[in-house]
Design an enzyme around this catalytic site. Structure first.
Site, mmCIF file in Angstrom:
data_model
loop_
_atom_site.group_PDB
_atom_site.id
_atom_site.type_symbol
_atom_site.label_atom_id
_atom_site.label_comp_id
_atom_site.label_asym_id
_atom_site.label_seq_id
_atom_site.Cartn_x
_atom_site.Cartn_y
_atom_site.Cartn_z
ATOM 1 C CD GLU A 305 -3.012 -1.205 2.177
ATOM 2 O OE1 GLU A 305 -2.792 -0.660 3.261
ATOM 3 O OE2 GLU A 305 -4.081 -1.766 1.896
ATOM 4 C CG ASP A 379 -7.504 -5.419 5.012
ATOM 5 O OD1 ASP A 379 -6.993 -5.634 6.110
ATOM 6 O OD2 ASP A 379 -7.666 -4.281 4.534
ATOM 7 C CD GLU A 407 -9.765 -1.284 7.855
ATOM 8 O OE1 GLU A 407 -8.841 -1.824 8.486
ATOM 9 O OE2 GLU A 407 -9.654 -0.912 6.674
#
Ligand code: GCV
Length: 710
Positions: A305, A379, A407
């Protein structure tokens, strides 16, 4: 005073008196609580289980022994409702000590057993009328003291204690994604506990909470790292934090930015094989250890990322990890190298990227390197199958990374008890050495005789008064610690302990709440991503649903990449006819997941592109089943709200009301998830909703127009 005024004054007086009487009556049973004390509330136990403990003797001198003294004094006095003296006489009701600090413990001749329990282990035994808490180290004794307090808090009988405990894993760490500006990436409970404030009380209470569940390390900054964290200014700050944490057995770790030699050292490169770079890291390590002699080591996100890493210089992950490991090795530090890498070619399956990139380096990492692998291959989705690297790297020390902060699970608004999800992961059978080669056996080192073992959890803590933004989500911090200590602990046991310590001793209420906790994860999966769907989230913030999302620059940041809904069906084909990343699992697992008729339905759309009219085991077609799952998630939240309302007399009013508010948000969101997803998928399936599934209140265009608000 006029007559009317007098009447008014009298009314006000009577009203206040009434409220006062009501308040006093109410406080008699359940006092208001702002959640700050977590599971260490130490409120008086019900009379039925006040033990006869009179005095406590803590036999040892160190900062950690001082902590033991203060914790036992505060804990026992609070729980038993009277002052309990803490001294160091041998005739106390409870004695804490080490063979080297306590004659009583030495005379018990437990040396061999205590040695076997290791430096963090402890023994608690009732010997004649004395409860003895013994260890070979003061940190072991501290863990024993907290364990003993838990026995009291959860009303366990104390007469015949025969407890030997040692942690199954060596490294039990929280990862904090804290930024320089005090914000927390994916944090939903306020600001960083250390970047904004020098509030020692808060740091001490953080350390107490962690020590009470056996967490022994904190990575203080974000893996999306800024080089400034390695400057003298920040290292001094971290050294001060390390001083606060040390008596609690917590070491500090940092996330360095791989390109720091360029940014701080003004070198032209960060190539891990360049001698100047190697020397720069060596000196940086020396500098850190001068300030923090027990510094734990580095956690590194590299070539992921946008983060720099060794591949920027055509070097391998092993080259990068080993270079940092060599700098830390003389100080006994370690490197945790993250396996969250997926910067590969376009058109690939992201779920297979980490395996492709890292598995070939099995056996190539230095002895003080661990590979930190997320529980699933994508993820932190609401549900993922286990990561195929577990069991596939016998000569590499693997440690799982779990996400405590939510998240992808409704931030701090949705009630999800994560221990059930983590149990599912730890119990998954990798078949690496035949049946029974569970992830937990890979992780605890027993499968491959791994020397260094560990587990990390991305923290859900922040400066909010109740630490986690939602009282019920404190349970996930607690559960992480308990599973890190014992990866075989049951979710039910953890939920029960937490509820009794944190919320109530009312036996019926405990059973009810534990039932809700254990059902919560499945319910959230149902209204977000049932049957193996994944990554249907609104881009960027990941709060509400956006299965239609297709505007991110990388395909694999778009939900449409993951669900692949079309007129035929839905799901990602990871079998031979698709990406074939199912073959990264051992043949037994690959066969089971790879066949549509044997794949567990909870992973069906993870591995298969399935026709809308495909018959599932329930006898319903896929479309109907999908819709029914969404509805059942909503139904669960509604019934949970109703159940919670019945508990108002047994939970303090402050937390009861706060939780009720959160549950109302969760219901709104669950309905929104169901409606947005079903309307969108219906545009492909063209099927009507089955009976029992409610119709959306708004057209699809409205769900697309604006993100769900948190
Ligand atoms: C710290 C996901 C999250 C990022 C996080 C990343 C990681 O992509 O959205 O916020 O970055 O995982 O684990 O490195």
């Amino acid at each position: 005073m006029s007559h009317v005024k007098a009447l008014k004054a009298q009314k006000v007086f009577l009203y206040s008196l009434n409220s006062f009487v009501l308040l006093v009556l109410f406080c008699g049973c359940v006092k208001a609580d702002d959640g700050y004390r977590l599971w260490l509330r130490y409120e008086p136990l019900p009379a039925r289980s006040r033990s006869r403990i009179k005095t406590i003797s803590v036999q040892g001198q160190s900062a950690t022994f001082d902590v033991i003294r203060s914790e036992l004094s505060q804990g026992c006095s609070g729980l038993l409702g009277r002052t309990i003296e803490v001294g160091n006489r041998d005739d106390a009701s409870v004695v804490v000590g080490l063979p080297q600090t306590s004659t009583l413990v030495r005379n018990l001749k437990w040396d061999a057993e205590l040695k076997r329990l290791g430096p963090e282990g402890f023994r608690i035994r009732t010997v004649r009328n004395v409860i003895v808490i013994a260890s070979t180290t003061d940190i072991g004794a501290l863990y024993g003291a907290f364990y003993f307090l838990r026995l009291l808090q959860t009303e366990q009988p104390l007469d015949h204690l025969q407890i030997d405990q040692r942690p199954a894993l060596k490294l039990r760490l929280l990862n904090h994604w804290d930024n320089l500006d005090g914000s927390i990436e994916r944090g939903y409970a306020g600001k960083s506990l250390w970047m904004n404030t020098d509030n020692d009380r808060r740091l001490i209470d953080y350390a107490r909470a962690n020590a009470s569940i056996g967490i022994n390390g904190s990575v203080l900054n974000n893996v999306n790292a800024n080089s400034e964290f390695l400057t003298a200014k920040y290292l001094q700050k971290f050294a001060a934090i390390a001083d606060v944490f040390r008596p609690y057995g917590i070491r500090v770790y940092l996330s360095p930015r791989f390109s720091a030699p360029i940014e701080l050292g003004r070198l032209p490169t960060a190539d891990p094989l360049d001698p100047a770079v190697i020397e720069w890291w060596k000196q940086k390590a020396d500098e850190i250890y001068k300030l923090i002699p027990d510094f734990g080591g580095f956690l590194v996100k590299a070539n992921s990322e946008g983060q720099p890493g060794p591949r920027t210089y055509n070097r391998t992950h092993a080259d990068g990890a080993n270079m940092l490991a060599a700098a830390l090795a003389p100080h006994h530090g370690i490197v945790m190298w993250r396996a969250f890498v997926y910067d590969l070619k376009p058109g690939y399956d992201r779920a297979g990227a980490a395996y492709e990139e890292l598995q070939p380096f099995d056996g190539k990492f230095a002895p003080n390197v661990l590979l930190q692998v997320k529980n699933g291959p994508i993820d932190f989705q609401p549900r993922e199958p286990f990561h195929p690297l577990f069991g596939a790297m016998p000569r590499t020390q693997l440690m799982p990374e779990l996400q405590i902060t939510q998240e992808y699970l409704g931030f701090d608004n949705h009630f999800v008890f994560l221990a059930t999800m983590w149990r599912e992961f730890l119990d998954s059978d990798t078949y690496a050495r035949g049946r029974g080669s569970t992830v937990s056996r890979v992780v605890d080192g027993s499968l491959y005789r791994q020397r260094l073992t560990g587990i990390a959890g991305v923290a859900n803590t922040g400066t909010d008064r109740n630490w986690t933004g939602y009282d019920l989500l404190q349970a996930n911090w607690y559960a992480f610690g308990r599973l890190a200590w014992n990866p075989n602990a049951s979710a039910q046991q953890i939920a029960t302990e937490w509820t009794r310590m944190t919320l109530t001793h009312d036996v019926r209420a405990v059973t009810t709440i534990v039932g809700l906790m254990l059902g919560s994860h499945e319910a959230v999966v149902n209204y977000m991503t049932p049957l193996g769907l994944h990554h249907l989230f609104w881009g960027g913030h990941h709060y509400g649903p956006a299965p239609w999302w297709d505007t991110e620059k990388r395909d694999d940041w778009n939900p449409v990449y993951y669900h692949k809904a079309d007129a035929f069906g839905i799901g990602f084909d990871r079998t031979k006819t698709g990406s074939n990343t199912v073959s990264q699992y051992r043949p037994e697992v690959a066969r089971q997941f790879g066949r549509i008729d044997t794949c567990p339905e909870k992973y069906l759309l993870w591995f298969h592109h399935v026709p809308w009219n495909f018959m599932l085991r329930s006898g319903d077609a896929l479309w109907d089943e999908l819709a029914l799952h969404y509805q059942s998630g909503v139904d669960w939240v509604r019934s949970t709200r109703a159940t919670w309302a019945t508990l108002s007399g047994v939970i303090d009013p402050e937390r009861h009301a706060a939780i009720s508010k959160k549950l109302a948000i969760q219901e709104r969101d669950a309905v929104w998830w169901r409606d947005a997803c079903l309307l969108y998928f219906q545009s492909f399936s063209k099927e009507p909703l089955p009976p029992g599934v409610e119709h959306a209140a708004k057209p699809l265009s409205e769900y697309k127009a604006k993100a769900l608000d948190w």
